[in-house]
Scaffold this motif. Sequence first.
Motif, PDB file in Angstrom:
ATOM      1  N   ASP A  15       0.834  -1.208   0.000  1.00 23.83           N
ATOM      2  CA  ASP A  15       0.000   0.000   0.000  1.00 23.83           C
ATOM      3  C   ASP A  15       0.866   1.254   0.000  1.00 23.83           C
ATOM      4  N   GLU A  16       1.973   1.219   0.742  1.00 24.37           N
ATOM      5  CA  GLU A  16       2.878   2.376   0.797  1.00 24.37           C
ATOM      6  C   GLU A  16       3.434   2.684  -0.596  1.00 24.37           C
ATOM      7  N   GLN A  17       3.839   1.658  -1.332  1.00 21.32           N
ATOM      8  CA  GLN A  17       4.343   1.863  -2.685  1.00 21.32           C
ATOM      9  C   GLN A  17       3.245   2.383  -3.606  1.00 21.32           C
ATOM     10  N   LEU A  18       2.069   1.817  -3.485  1.00 18.68           N
ATOM     11  CA  LEU A  18       0.950   2.234  -4.332  1.00 18.68           C
ATOM     12  C   LEU A  18       0.592   3.697  -4.084  1.00 18.68           C
ATOM     13  N   ARG A  19       0.552   4.096  -2.808  1.00 16.76           N
ATOM     14  CA  ARG A  19       0.281   5.508  -2.487  1.00 16.76           C
ATOM     15  C   ARG A  19       1.392   6.403  -3.038  1.00 16.76           C
ATOM     16  N   ALA A  20       2.632   5.933  -2.945  1.00 16.14           N
ATOM     17  CA  ALA A  20       3.767   6.746  -3.402  1.00 16.14           C
ATOM     18  C   ALA A  20       3.698   7.011  -4.902  1.00 16.14           C
ATOM     19  N   VAL A  21       3.379   6.001  -5.694  1.00 16.42           N
ATOM     20  CA  VAL A  21       3.394   6.178  -7.146  1.00 16.42           C
ATOM     21  C   VAL A  21       2.091   6.723  -7.704  1.00 16.42           C
ATOM     22  N   SER A  22       1.032   6.785  -6.901  1.00 18.69           N
ATOM     23  CA  SER A  22      -0.258   7.221  -7.425  1.00 18.69           C
ATOM     24  C   SER A  22      -0.469   8.729  -7.356  1.00 18.69           C
ATOM     25  N   ASN A  23       0.531   9.466  -6.935  1.00 19.43           N
ATOM     26  CA  ASN A  23       0.442  10.918  -6.835  1.00 19.43           C
ATOM     27  C   ASN A  23       1.056  11.547  -8.091  1.00 19.43           C
ATOM     28  N   LEU A  24       0.366  12.511  -8.694  1.00 18.11           N
ATOM     29  CA  LEU A  24       0.830  13.118  -9.940  1.00 18.11           C
ATOM     30  C   LEU A  24       2.180  13.810  -9.769  1.00 18.11           C
ATOM     31  N   THR A  25       2.389  14.516  -8.675  1.00 18.05           N
ATOM     32  CA  THR A  25       3.671  15.185  -8.451  1.00 18.05           C
ATOM     33  C   THR A  25       4.797  14.162  -8.365  1.00 18.05           C
ATOM     34  N   ARG A  26       4.569  13.076  -7.640  1.00 17.91           N
ATOM     35  CA  ARG A  26       5.608  12.047  -7.531  1.00 17.91           C
ATOM     36  C   ARG A  26       5.811  11.333  -8.863  1.00 17.91           C
ATOM     37  N   HIS A  27       4.752  11.192  -9.640  1.00 19.37           N
ATOM     38  CA  HIS A  27       4.871  10.637 -10.991  1.00 19.37           C
ATOM     39  C   HIS A  27       5.820  11.500 -11.815  1.00 19.37           C
ATOM     40  N   ARG A  28       5.695  12.801 -11.720  1.00 18.53           N
ATOM     41  CA  ARG A  28       6.559  13.720 -12.476  1.00 18.53           C
ATOM     42  C   ARG A  28       7.997  13.679 -11.952  1.00 18.53           C
ATOM     43  N   ILE A  29       8.160  13.501 -10.647  1.00 18.80           N
ATOM     44  CA  ILE A  29       9.508  13.359 -10.077  1.00 18.80           C
ATOM     45  C   ILE A  29      10.156  12.080 -10.606  1.00 18.80           C
ATOM     46  N   MET A  30       9.401  10.994 -10.662  1.00 17.08           N
ATOM     47  CA  MET A  30       9.951   9.742 -11.195  1.00 17.08           C
ATOM     48  C   MET A  30      10.365   9.915 -12.654  1.00 17.08           C
ATOM     49  N   GLY A  65      10.787   2.644  -1.408  1.00 17.54           N
ATOM     50  CA  GLY A  65      11.737   1.850  -2.178  1.00 17.54           C
ATOM     51  C   GLY A  65      11.668   2.087  -3.675  1.00 17.54           C
ATOM     52  N   ILE A  66      11.026   3.164  -4.092  1.00 16.63           N
ATOM     53  CA  ILE A  66      10.871   3.479  -5.512  1.00 16.63           C
ATOM     54  C   ILE A  66      12.097   4.215  -6.040  1.00 16.63           C
ATOM     55  N   VAL A  67      12.652   5.110  -5.222  1.00 22.00           N
ATOM     56  CA  VAL A  67      13.889   5.815  -5.564  1.00 22.00           C
ATOM     57  C   VAL A  67      14.902   5.561  -4.455  1.00 22.00           C
ATOM     58  N   GLU A  68      16.165   5.827  -4.766  1.00 22.73           N
ATOM     59  CA  GLU A  68      17.210   5.623  -3.776  1.00 22.73           C
ATOM     60  C   GLU A  68      18.342   6.617  -4.005  1.00 22.73           C
ATOM     61  N   ALA A  86      14.917   3.161  -8.473  1.00 25.41           N
ATOM     62  CA  ALA A  86      15.461   1.913  -7.937  1.00 25.41           C
ATOM     63  C   ALA A  86      15.435   0.794  -8.976  1.00 25.41           C
ATOM     64  N   ALA A  87      14.745   0.992 -10.100  1.00 28.11           N
ATOM     65  CA  ALA A  87      14.674   0.001 -11.175  1.00 28.11           C
ATOM     66  C   ALA A  87      14.410   0.736 -12.491  1.00 28.11           C
ATOM     67  N   ARG A  88      14.648   0.050 -13.584  1.00 30.40           N
ATOM     68  CA  ARG A  88      14.422   0.660 -14.903  1.00 30.40           C
ATOM     69  C   ARG A  88      12.947   0.970 -15.145  1.00 30.40           C
ATOM     70  N   SER A  89      12.071   0.133 -14.620  1.00 30.57           N
ATOM     71  CA  SER A  89      10.638   0.360 -14.806  1.00 30.57           C
ATOM     72  C   SER A  89       9.884  -0.072 -13.556  1.00 30.57           C
ATOM     73  N   ILE A  90       8.661   0.410 -13.449  1.00 30.57           N
ATOM     74  CA  ILE A  90       7.784   0.099 -12.325  1.00 30.57           C
ATOM     75  C   ILE A  90       6.615  -0.720 -12.857  1.00 30.57           C
ATOM     76  N   PRO A 100      -9.453   2.770 -10.272  1.00 34.39           N
ATOM     77  CA  PRO A 100      -8.839   3.850 -11.043  1.00 34.39           C
ATOM     78  C   PRO A 100      -7.505   3.399 -11.625  1.00 34.39           C
ATOM     79  N   ASP A 101      -7.301   3.661 -12.873  1.00 33.19           N
ATOM     80  CA  ASP A 101      -6.012   3.385 -13.489  1.00 33.19           C
ATOM     81  C   ASP A 101      -5.245   4.698 -13.465  1.00 33.19           C
ATOM     82  N   PHE A 102      -4.539   4.933 -12.344  1.00 30.71           N
ATOM     83  CA  PHE A 102      -3.903   6.231 -12.161  1.00 30.71           C
ATOM     84  C   PHE A 102      -2.777   6.478 -13.150  1.00 30.71           C
ATOM     85  N   LEU A 103      -2.183   5.443 -13.732  1.00 26.73           N
ATOM     86  CA  LEU A 103      -1.147   5.654 -14.732  1.00 26.73           C
ATOM     87  C   LEU A 103      -1.732   6.406 -15.930  1.00 26.73           C
TER      88      LEU A 103
END
Length: 179
Positions: A15-30, A65-68, A86-90, A100-103
Amino acid sequence: MRADDLPESLRVTTDEQLRAVSNLTRHRIMAVLRFEPSTITQIAERVGLAKGSSSYHVRLLERAGIVEVVRTRKVRGVTERYYAMAARSIELPDPGEGGPDFLMRHAVADLEAAPADGERHVGMAHLRLTDAQFAELSARLEALVGEYRRLSDPALPDASFVFALFHPKQGDPTERDAK
């Protein structure tokens, strides 16, 4: 960067990872961190955020654990941290029926925020495919994306490519006829 030992993909499972990647600002940071390590200041400048906000979002991604941190350096007595994916793709979990398909929502938001006078190619096609054709098209799209990902140069401007290949929900034919 440590391209040789970077895992190919990171599967989002908590859930922590899902919350982290489901935010538009964090999507842009990634997206900023996809090609080259960056500091909080560099991320803030690229995304158009205050450094404090950028730091907050990067810390959430790091905890998940998405970025390091990939390297540090001292600058005027302060330790500057460089972050990278932390990886080439998520790999995201299937949103499930009605979920919701937040991607895709992030992709639409990025498209809407792109300069109106910039070059863009947007299209949609409705196809009728056998299961084998569907699988082949999916594999060809993945291979094409992989080919261009390998050609990506951090010195070049960003370009986003989004695709969704799916079978749309089929309504009850009696409902369609009644309308």
